[in-house]
Design an enzyme around this catalytic site. Structure first.
Site, mmCIF file in Angstrom:
data_model
loop_
_atom_site.group_PDB
_atom_site.id
_atom_site.type_symbol
_atom_site.label_atom_id
_atom_site.label_comp_id
_atom_site.label_asym_id
_atom_site.label_seq_id
_atom_site.Cartn_x
_atom_site.Cartn_y
_atom_site.Cartn_z
ATOM 1 N N ASP A 163 -0.543 10.903 15.716
ATOM 2 C CA ASP A 163 -1.226 10.776 14.425
ATOM 3 C C ASP A 163 -2.267 9.682 14.488
ATOM 4 O O ASP A 163 -2.401 8.885 13.564
ATOM 5 C CB ASP A 163 -0.167 10.474 13.340
ATOM 6 C CG ASP A 163 -0.714 10.657 11.936
ATOM 7 O OD1 ASP A 163 -0.130 10.079 11.009
ATOM 8 O OD2 ASP A 163 -1.735 11.354 11.794
ATOM 9 N N LYS A 207 8.093 0.144 6.085
ATOM 10 C CA LYS A 207 7.547 1.399 5.621
ATOM 11 C C LYS A 207 8.699 2.243 5.091
ATOM 12 O O LYS A 207 9.622 2.572 5.823
ATOM 13 C CB LYS A 207 6.857 2.120 6.771
ATOM 14 C CG LYS A 207 6.076 3.316 6.320
ATOM 15 C CD LYS A 207 4.977 3.628 7.306
ATOM 16 C CE LYS A 207 3.877 4.444 6.683
ATOM 17 N NZ LYS A 207 2.668 4.455 7.422
ATOM 18 N N GLY A 215 0.797 -1.210 0.000
ATOM 19 C CA GLY A 215 0.000 0.000 0.000
ATOM 20 C C GLY A 215 0.829 1.259 0.000
ATOM 21 O O GLY A 215 2.060 1.230 0.050
ATOM 22 N N GLU A 216 0.106 2.332 -0.089
ATOM 23 C CA GLU A 216 0.731 3.643 -0.124
ATOM 24 C C GLU A 216 0.167 4.420 1.051
ATOM 25 O O GLU A 216 -1.037 4.562 1.174
ATOM 26 C CB GLU A 216 0.334 4.337 -1.435
ATOM 27 C CG GLU A 216 1.173 5.523 -1.746
ATOM 28 C CD GLU A 216 2.400 5.160 -2.539
ATOM 29 O OE1 GLU A 216 2.475 4.013 -3.000
ATOM 30 O OE2 GLU A 216 3.267 6.010 -2.699
ATOM 31 N N GLY A 217 1.040 4.837 1.902
ATOM 32 C CA GLY A 217 0.550 5.576 3.057
ATOM 33 C C GLY A 217 0.741 7.059 2.863
ATOM 34 O O GLY A 217 1.179 7.506 1.821
ATOM 35 N N GLY A 218 0.451 7.778 3.873
ATOM 36 C CA GLY A 218 0.601 9.228 3.796
ATOM 37 C C GLY A 218 2.049 9.636 3.664
ATOM 38 O O GLY A 218 2.368 10.695 3.130
ATOM 39 N N MET A 219 2.932 8.804 4.164
ATOM 40 C CA MET A 219 4.335 9.210 4.190
ATOM 41 C C MET A 219 5.202 8.449 3.215
ATOM 42 O O MET A 219 6.367 8.758 3.066
ATOM 43 C CB MET A 219 4.890 8.997 5.590
ATOM 44 C CG MET A 219 4.108 9.791 6.628
ATOM 45 S SD MET A 219 4.606 9.261 8.241
ATOM 46 C CE MET A 219 3.041 8.918 8.968
ATOM 47 N N GLY A 220 4.671 7.454 2.595
ATOM 48 C CA GLY A 220 5.516 6.665 1.706
ATOM 49 C C GLY A 220 4.816 5.378 1.362
ATOM 50 O O GLY A 220 3.587 5.300 1.383
ATOM 51 N N VAL A 222 4.324 1.095 1.779
ATOM 52 C CA VAL A 222 4.463 0.007 2.750
ATOM 53 C C VAL A 222 4.651 -1.295 1.993
ATOM 54 O O VAL A 222 3.893 -1.605 1.072
ATOM 55 C CB VAL A 222 3.214 -0.091 3.647
ATOM 56 C CG1 VAL A 222 3.441 -1.143 4.716
ATOM 57 C CG2 VAL A 222 2.938 1.263 4.290
#
Lengths: 919, 218
Positions: A191, A98, A75-80, A82
């Site tokens: 967060d 991550k 997946g794609e998180g808010g920061m980069g 995974v």
């Protein structure tokens, strides 16, 4: 292929997509009847559209990380991104890796995270996903290796399984306990949101696992948790979960209760189905308004929110295995109160910890009384609600524009085209600019922005020859751009032409003309041509007053610019009046706290300080600093300037202990924001130099002055007035060391610079004259010194008027020359005169008065009048004398050892120590 | 004798207070001006351009120098990094950011094409060899395009622009700026549904066009 055909194909393609596969054939048969090529084209498009999208499995693009084997991207998180990975050493296990995106972690942030890694490693709780490792890849990308959690976000988990309110609360309590454990270990999450709480099944039981602990802290403070963006279509952050203190401007002000707030939001969602603040509303409002909402507006209680949902209420209730009315009843009362207490704006009123929150929920579940009380009326009163903030105005204006745009689009094809044209026009100018980027151009190494802008200018002149107004508009923009980049010559050319065009074709009285005048004035001020600059702003002001009236923000802007120009021309009274007007307009229109008010206060304080009104300047500087810190954050360059100003004023008010922290802060901010060689460092450096000189550290002072001179000369050149400031300092350093020749050089050079750039009549010229007179006197050239001082006196009287404190200083300096020349009678007379002026202008405790007494005492001591000398010394001390020179002044040699003198020396020492103490 | 050597601490010059010199300050002012009045879009786009251009050029060459040869350049990451460097986000919001990204996407595309052309002319390694776009052309994940493919894509995009500017713009924003549907809608002043339809069609069109085989640049 024509545009019409292309459009038609799109129509048919989209229409076909809407239909089921079975319907498509017949539909297209009919629509494309007779046009086989059209049919073929659309079939091809549909085929491409339907093609299954291949999964990307390649991992080559992600560099290898030592000790881990990447398996697949999850997946794609808010920061980069995974990845699922296998840890190879020291133990084989499945982990989640991550990878943080480039540019998101600075050195400072990485260091901060280092310190937290220890704490993270110590965490051990079933509800917390462990962070095993963190580091940076060979390519410099930070990564975190975490426990691989396979689960669903808590909100969708609960909805999918239709968990009842009670079941949700039981799950939620576990989450609180997990967070509590982390807090005990000293780690704040920062967060928390539903996507960071994954629910897994362990032995048939649902266990929530909180992920991403500590990750937020590692990300650069600037962008903290809520303002990340990704390349992959996720959104700029999650403002719904931002706590009020995070929505303030200081991001370091976060504590455990911030997590409590976020837990409150999660609870709210679990109970009522939506977040307290609607995400899309928040985002559409713009950042200022978003932050204000979070900080100041009270969201509806969960039950009220549910009530107001209307149609979707049923869905929410269904997902909680109940009906709308029962759910509202259930939430009203205790659950409302618990949730709202967790969401209190004021941290002190929130639950102090997740454990307290969990406890209250447990009480509720066991039908025991909860601690959260019902909020009182008085508390509901929002202190910060203001109706007149520009932020609100701006938001509504743009909202209207957006809504209008959408409405247009839905009304009809013709009007939709208009909207399209508007949107496309936004691109026109940009495209014009970018097409200046000539693909067939010479294959040189690098095309600079300057070259591109030059080509754009040519194009504008060529292609818009018969559209003077459009040209004028574009040229004004170009002029601004060039000014911003420091290309003064190009800027001037563009702006002067634009002005001519607008005056010729629009007339002299139009706001567009005023706009160009502003731009031109700003450029001229950067070039140092203050006369011309003043004229521009003066004309712009006339126009604005006539067209918009005396209370308009543009009028205030022109006034501010004009005041600034007047100040640089030495016309203090004109400047003062203009500032006062501008400040009044802005305070009336924007409130006392607005950024524009802060800016005006700063400028005004600079003027007041230059005029010698130091107390008023201090007040203004403090206010400006407070406003700017609040509005712009502690490390902003404008804050640095306000701090520097305050420090300088305090220094002149003889409080070096108080001044020093502000001065150092000003320098450090300037260095951080502008880099080590920027000429914006000159002023903070010079001020620090004075502080060191005051403390007697001539070496440190010299170092600062020299550096200030260097950065000025290497950036804005040797003729800029700022260089003279540094030269003043270097001259004084030389004097302290007894190097008269060098001192004279410095002051003469400074004088030449100031005369050349500011004019012979400018008040700052007086500074050079003062220094020069001291150098000449020290070298024995008394006649020369006196001549210089006469010139200074004339200048001071012309600029400041009679009876100004600067006159007192001039008289005192003249007296010193006479002393050095041995003419004590004349010296005495002048000292008395100086004291008179000072006392009338600034009161009996002004240092010119106390020092006058001191110097008279010295003169008395030299003639052997011990009694007289001691009396005069006492007079000096009575008026606040506190110069350490009393301890070793040779003139007082005859009195050394006398107990009265020694007592006074001790007293002075005490005063100096007190004065040097910080705030 | 006290020479009355006063410390006349210099009160800071005011020039910069009126006109910010820190590029970050200037860009933030431009973006927040735009935020307050979206009608300034054309002007502010132009004002942003030189800053964005310089910054992206710098970032691109920095990354090209840093990455070992053969590595992939991620233009959308650069665009986002430029945003972080040039804009103070505490003072701007969604609209401003979107506007900035839109400008950057256009600049980025041209910088890449220019570089790809140079590379083709030089026939030698010149930094990055592959480029990862913001969204996929073919698959569900963005793949890496070689510079020849990039040039073909550019030709196709130019062709598309002649048939429908908005579609080409949407593609540029998504490929080179990494904007999502919502952001594209904001940038162009149209509805999300319009963006989605246009995107779906444009993407299919591009795939058909690209599958037709090598279309070299003139």
């Amino acid at each position: 292929m024509s545009r019409e055909r292309h459009a038609r194909m799109k129509e048919l393609f989209l229409a076909a997509c809407q239909r089921t596969t079975g319907e498509r054939g017949p539909f297209l048969d009919q629509a494309c009847a007779g046009d086989a090529e059209l049919r073929r084209a659309i079939d091809a498009l549909l085929a491409m559209d339907a093609q299954p999208l291949p999964e990307r499995t390649a991992t080559e693009d992600v560099e290898a990380i030592e000790g881990y084997r990447l398996l697949r991207r999850v997946g794609e998180g808010g920061m980069g991104e995974v990845w699922e990975a296998e840890q190879l050493e020291p133990v084989r296990r499945r982990v989640a890796l991550k990878l943080v995106r480039y540019g998101l972690v600075s050195k400072e942030a990485a260091l901060r995270f280092e310190s937290e890694r220890q704490a993270l490693a110590r965490m051990d709780h079933p509800c917390i996903a462990q962070v095993f490792d963190a580091g940076t890849t060979a390519g410099g990308r930070p990564y975190f290796a975490m426990e691989f959690v396979e689960g669903e976000a808590i909100d969708s988990y609960c909805d999918a399984r239709q968990l009842s309110t009670t079941e949700r609360l039981l799950l939620f309590v576990q989450v609180c306990e997990g967070v509590q454990h982390a807090h005990v270990k000293g780690v704040i999450h920062r967060d928390l949101k539903p996507s960071n709480v994954l629910v897994t099944l362990r032995d048939g039981r649902a266990v929530p696992k909180i992920i991403d602990f500590g990750v937020a802290k590692a990300i650069d403070g600037r962008l903290t948790e809520r303002t990340q963006s990704t390349a992959q279509g996720q959104w700029i952050g999650t403002p719904e979960y931002m706590s009020p203190e995070q929505a303030g401007l200081s991001t370091s002000d976060v504590d455990a209760r911030t997590d409590v707030y976020s837990l409150g939001v999660i609870l709210y969602e679990l109970l009522a189905g939506t977040a307290p603040f609607d995400g899309s509303e928040l985002r559409a409002a713009g950042v200022d308004e978003m932050r204000r909402k979070i900080r100041e507006e009270d969201p509806p209680t969960p039950s009220n929110r549910l009530n107001a949902l209307g149609g979707s209420q049923k869905g929410v209730a269904d997902r909680r295995r109940t009906d709308g009315r029962s759910l509202v009843k259930l939430l009203r009362g205790d659950l409302d109160r618990i949730t709202m207490r967790a969401l209190e704006k004021d941290r002190q009123r929130r639950y102090g910890s997740p454990a307290e929150l969990a406890l209250d929920i447990r009480h509720y579940l066991q039908n025991e009384p909860i601690t959260a009380g019902s909020p009182s009326h008085g508390y509901r009163l929002r202190k910060f609600c203001r109706r007149h903030r520009t932020g609100v105005l701006a938001a509504s204006l743009t909202l209207v524009t957006l809504v209008a745009g959408l409405a247009v689009a839905s009304v009809g094809l013709l009007r939709a085209r208009a909207a399209e044209r508007l949107a496309n026009r936004q691109v026109d100018l940009l495209v014009a600019m970018l097409d200046g980027f000539d693909p067939g151009g010479p294959a040189t190494a690098t095309t600079s922005a300057r070259d591109v802008l030059a080509r754009v200018s040519e194009r504008i002149d060529r292609e818009l020859r018969d559209q003077p107004l459009v040209r004028a508009r574009l040229k004004t923009s170009l002029g601004r751009i060039h000014t911003n980049l420091g290309h003064h010559q190009e800027a001037r050319a563009q702006l002067e032409e634009a002005l001519t065009l607008r005056e010729t074709h629009l007339g002299r009285d139009r706001p567009e003309t005023a706009d160009t005048l502003h731009a031109l004035g700003i450029l001229l001020s950067e070039q140092g041509d203050y006369q011309a600059c003043r004229q521009c702003f003066s004309r712009a002001l006339e126009i604005h007053e006539r067209v918009y009236g005396p209370e308009h923000p543009l009028t205030a802007a022109s006034l501010t610019y004009l005041a600034f120009a007047q100040w640089w021309l030495g016309r203090f009274d004109g400047a003062r009046v203009a500032f006062e007007r501008a400040l009044a307009i802005r305070e009336r229109g924007l409130g006392p706290d607005h950024e524009a008010v802060g800016e005006t206060l700063y400028l005004q304080a600079v003027l007041l300080a230059d005029m010698g009104e130091l107390e008023k300047a201090e007040a203004g500087a403090r206010r400006s600093l407070a406003i700017r810190e609040k509005r712009r954050g502690r490390e902003d360059i404008a804050v640095g300037r306000s701090a520097g100003l305050l420090g300088a004023v305090l220094l002149n008010l003889e409080s070096p202990g108080q001044a020093l922290p502000y001065l150092e802060r000003a320098l450090s901010i300037a260095e951080k924001r502008l880099g080590p060689d920027h000429d914006g460092l000159a002023d903070p450096l010079v001020n620090l130099g004075w502080a060191f000189l005051d403390a007697g550290d001539t070496n440190a002072a010299q170092e600062r002055f020299e550096r200030a001179l260097r950065v000025t000369e290497s950036t804005v050149g040797t003729g800029h007035p700022r260089a003279a400031n540094a030269l003043d300092g270097l001259g004084q350093v030389a004097l302290r060391r007894g190097d008269h020749a060098l001192a004279r050089q410095c002051f003469e050079r400074g004088l030449a610079i100031r005369e050349g750039s500011l004019g012979a009549d400018h008040p700052h010229v007086g500074r050079s004259l003062k220094g020069l007179s001291q150098a000449l006197s020290a070298a024995g050239d008394y006649k020369g010194a006196l001549a210089v001082l006469m010139r200074r006196r004339a200048l001071v009287e012309r600029v400041y008027g009679a009876g100004h404190i600067e006159l007192a200083e001039t008289l005192h300096l003249t007296a010193m020359v006479y002393v050095a020349a041995g003419q004590t009678a004349e010296a005495r007379r002048l000292i008395h005169a100086s004291m008179d002026v000072a006392e009338k202008a600034a009161g009996p405790r002004h240092r010119y008065v106390s020092r006058g007494y001191y110097n008279l005492a010295c003169l008395a001591a030299k003639t052997g009048d011990r009694e007289g000398a001691l009396n005069l010394l006492r007079d000096a001390l009575d008026r606040g004398f506190a110069a350490v020179i009393i301890a070793d002044d040779r003139d007082l040699a005859g009195l050394r050892g006398d107990p009265h003198l020694e007592a006074m020396v001790a007293e002075v020492r005490r005063r100096v120590a007190l004065r040097s103490a910080p705030e | 004798m006290s020479l009355a050597v006063e410390c006349c601490a210099i009160i800071g010059a005011v020039g910069e207070a009126v006109v910010p010199t820190d590029p970050r300050d200037r860009v933030t002012v431009i973006v927040s001006d735009f935020e307050a009045d979206a009608n300034r879009a054309g002007i502010s786009a132009a004002e942003l351009f030189p800053f964005v251009y310089d910054e992206l050029r710098r970032l691109a060459s920095f990354y090209m120098a840093r990455e070992p040869a053969g590595h992939t350049l991620q233009p959308t990451a650069l665009v986002h990094e430029a945003y972080l460097r040039l804009v103070d986000q505490t003072r701007t919001g969604f609209k401003g950011r979107t506007h900035f990204l839109a400008v950057s996407a256009e600049v980025m595309r041209r910088l890449l094409i220019d570089h790809a052309r140079k590379r083709r002319a030089a026939k030698r390694g010149l930094g990055w060899q592959r480029v990862t776009l913001g969204v996929a052309v073919e698959g569900s994940e963005p793949e890496a395009l070689g510079w020849e493919e990039l040039l073909s894509l550019n030709v196709a995009l130019d062709k598309l622009a002649k048939l429908d500017e908005r579609e080409a713009r949407i593609v540029t924003l998504r490929f080179f700026g990494g904007l999502n549907v919502e952001e594209v809608a904001q940038a162009l002043g149209v509805s999300k549904r319009t963006v989605e339809s246009d995107w779906r069609y444009a993407r299919a069109w591009l795939r058909v066009e690209l599958s037709r085989g090598a279309r070299h640049e003139p």
